[in-house]
Enzyme design. Structure first.
Site, PDB file in Angstrom:
ATOM      1  N   CYS A  32       8.714   5.462   4.811  1.00 40.60           N
ATOM      2  CA  CYS A  32      10.147   5.161   4.775  1.00 40.60           C
ATOM      3  C   CYS A  32      10.848   5.832   5.968  1.00 40.60           C
ATOM      4  CB  CYS A  32      10.754   5.531   3.432  1.00 40.60           C
ATOM      5  SG  CYS A  32      12.328   4.671   3.122  1.00 40.60           S
TER       6      CYS A  32
ATOM      7  N   GLU B 140       3.756   5.590  -2.743  1.00 39.78           N
ATOM      8  CA  GLU B 140       3.396   6.521  -3.817  1.00 39.78           C
ATOM      9  C   GLU B 140       3.932   6.063  -5.168  1.00 39.78           C
ATOM     10  OE1 GLU B 140       7.291   8.099  -2.106  1.00 39.78           O
ATOM     11  OE2 GLU B 140       5.469   7.176  -1.311  1.00 39.78           O
TER      12      GLU B 140
ATOM     13  N   HIS C 180       7.941   3.012  -0.232  1.00 38.66           N
ATOM     14  CA  HIS C 180       7.364   4.205  -0.850  1.00 38.66           C
ATOM     15  C   HIS C 180       6.108   3.820  -1.635  1.00 38.66           C
ATOM     16  CE1 HIS C 180      10.390   7.254   0.097  1.00 38.66           C
ATOM     17  NE2 HIS C 180      11.222   6.232   0.131  1.00 38.66           N
TER      18      HIS C 180
END
Length: 179
Positions: free
Chosen positions: A62, A164, A162
């Site tokens: 990001c 994750e 993102h």
């Protein structure tokens, strides 16, 4: 930074709740600017430059992708909503653990093992403009660059989402490169 990189197998440059001030890429403020953090930005730009110069695997996530772009001599779209005739709201209104839009990956991308078209979340209002030394290897349907890579580098990849929260594949690919 060099001493830290001497012992690092790989680096992740994360995002955060701040914008890169346009002075770091030779521009003045042209609208929305959310909480710049010059000390962090300076450190991350140096870290990115040295990872690129030393061929250390690096993943920009990001805002970390935006740092890679600026460190590679590029610039940013300071506010997508006012500077780009977009069709997608890149600041999703839903839980970022849910996908928001697609990204089409170029066949040469180091991320292509994830698929030709992938689903990503989206929590940014700034985006890559000119890419400097980087290549755009993934784009949203509205043309916004969502993946950048440095050619001839072991693994220098930036993603504008993102992973994750939805799919850790970019992290796994970073680890493979570090091995």
């Amino acid at each position: 930074i060099d001493r830290l990189l001497d012992v690092a197998a790989a680096v992740v440059i994360t995002g955060g709740h701040f914008d890169i001030h346009p002075k770091h890429y030779g521009q003045s403020v042209q609208g929305r600017l959310d909480t710049p953090d010059d000390a962090r930005t300076h450190s991350e730009l140096e870290l990115a430059r040295r990872c690129m110069a030393r061929d250390i695997p690096v993943l920009g996530v990001c805002g970390g992708m935006q740092a890679l772009v600026v460190a590679a001599g590029g610039d940013l779209i300071q506010d997508i909503a006012t500077q780009h005739s977009n069709q997608i709201d890149h600041e999703q209104e839903t839980d970022p653990k849910q996908p928001w839009h697609t990204v089409k990956l170029h066949p040469s991308s180091k991320l292509v093992s994830m698929g030709e078209t992938i689903q990503v979340n989206s929590t940014h209002h700034q985006a890559a403009g000119r890419l400097g030394q980087l290549h755009g290897t993934g784009h949203a349907p509205d043309g916004i660059c969502e993946v950048v890579e440095l050619p001839n580098h072991r693994f220098c990849v930036g993603v504008q989402w993102h992973p994750e929260l939805i799919d850790p594949s970019p992290y796994n690919l970073l680890l493979e490169a570090a091995r």
